[in-house]
Scaffold this active site. Sequence first.
Site, PDB file in Angstrom:
ATOM      1  N   CYS A   1       0.833  -1.211   0.000  1.00 19.01           N
ATOM      2  CA  CYS A   1       0.000   0.000   0.000  1.00 19.01           C
ATOM      3  C   CYS A   1       0.869   1.263   0.000  1.00 19.01           C
ATOM      4  O   CYS A   1       1.498   1.554  -1.012  1.00 19.01           O
ATOM      5  CB  CYS A   1      -0.977  -0.079   1.161  1.00 19.01           C
ATOM      6  SG  CYS A   1      -2.464   0.876   0.853  1.00 19.01           S
TER       7      CYS A   1
ATOM      8  N   HIS B   1      -3.355  -5.220   1.822  1.00 21.80           N
ATOM      9  CA  HIS B   1      -2.687  -5.462   3.113  1.00 21.80           C
ATOM     10  C   HIS B   1      -2.718  -6.941   3.506  1.00 21.80           C
ATOM     11  O   HIS B   1      -3.584  -7.340   4.289  1.00 21.80           O
ATOM     12  CB  HIS B   1      -3.410  -4.670   4.217  1.00 21.80           C
ATOM     13  CG  HIS B   1      -3.190  -3.197   4.166  1.00 21.80           C
ATOM     14  ND1 HIS B   1      -2.243  -2.557   4.922  1.00 21.80           N
ATOM     15  CD2 HIS B   1      -3.795  -2.244   3.427  1.00 21.80           C
ATOM     16  CE1 HIS B   1      -2.279  -1.263   4.676  1.00 21.80           C
ATOM     17  NE2 HIS B   1      -3.216  -1.045   3.772  1.00 21.80           N
TER      18      HIS B   1
ATOM     19  N   GLU C   1      -0.887  -8.359   5.567  1.00 28.98           N
ATOM     20  CA  GLU C   1      -0.558  -8.486   6.996  1.00 28.98           C
ATOM     21  C   GLU C   1      -1.803  -8.364   7.879  1.00 28.98           C
ATOM     22  O   GLU C   1      -1.741  -8.641   9.066  1.00 28.98           O
ATOM     23  CB  GLU C   1       0.509  -7.444   7.393  1.00 28.98           C
ATOM     24  CG  GLU C   1       0.025  -6.010   7.585  1.00 28.98           C
ATOM     25  CD  GLU C   1      -0.316  -5.280   6.283  1.00 28.98           C
ATOM     26  OE1 GLU C   1      -0.276  -5.891   5.200  1.00 28.98           O
ATOM     27  OE2 GLU C   1      -0.651  -4.080   6.369  1.00 28.98           O
TER      28      GLU C   1
HETATM   29  N1  GLN Z   1      -3.446   6.264   0.663  1.00 24.23           N
HETATM   30  C1  GLN Z   1      -2.212   5.958   1.316  1.00 24.23           C
HETATM   31  C2  GLN Z   1      -1.040   6.613   0.616  1.00 24.23           C
HETATM   32  O1  GLN Z   1      -1.122   6.935  -0.523  1.00 24.23           O
HETATM   33  C3  GLN Z   1      -1.985   4.474   1.385  1.00 24.23           C
HETATM   34  C4  GLN Z   1      -3.009   3.829   2.264  1.00 24.23           C
HETATM   35  C5  GLN Z   1      -2.524   2.609   2.944  1.00 24.23           C
HETATM   36  O2  GLN Z   1      -1.326   2.356   3.051  1.00 24.23           O
HETATM   37  N2  GLN Z   1      -3.440   1.881   3.504  1.00 24.23           N
HETATM   38  O3  GLN Z   1      -0.029   6.776   1.229  1.00 24.23           O
END
Ligand code: GLN
Length: 189
Positions: A79, A171, A173
């Site tokens: 992410c 995610h 995890e």
């Molecule tokens: N929207 C976040 C970003 O761009 C990422 C979101 C997340 O890691 N759950 O940093």
Amino acid sequence: MTAVGVLALQGAFLEHARALQACGCRPVEVRKPEQLDDCRALIIPGGESTAIGKLMDEFGLFESVRRFGAGGRPIFGTCAGMVLLAREIEGSEQPRLGLMDIAVKRNAFGRQVDSFEADVLVPVLGEKPVRGVFIRAPYVTAVGRGVETLAVFDGKVVLVGQDKFLAGAFHPELTTDTRLHQYFLRFLD
Ligand code: GLN
């Protein structure tokens, strides 16, 4: 036990540490460049990429993580971690590692579907899909030569690999399924 770092500045680092333990590794919380010395691989967790980037800058971690990766150590970004690994972030000049030849779009699934879960087929993990937890998730909008697309969800690239780097929009995890962590740990061999 193999020591694997988890960048522990902000975001879901504890959950990654737990997943690494479940895979038989010793997680190392990384907040300072010298803590990377013990680590054979690194995970950059989800969270907020601008916040993590700001802290990496403050703690002198951009150069050391770049060197760590350029020296052939595996890095897995989830992410926000995927955003930080990207070469290009659509519409943003925010600091990044730029280790992977990918372009990403942040918060890309739109406001109405801010966060959701869905089964994602990841062929390298077999026929059983992974449960993808997407939280204000990015997706990949362009991949360079040498980047392998490992999963597509709803027509969007959500998991990519390049050399010993792995980046996912969701995610793993936050579930008990450790197959993706195990896949990443194979880069250690
Ligand atoms: N929207 C976040 C970003 O761009 C990422 C979101 C997340 O890691 N759950 O940093």
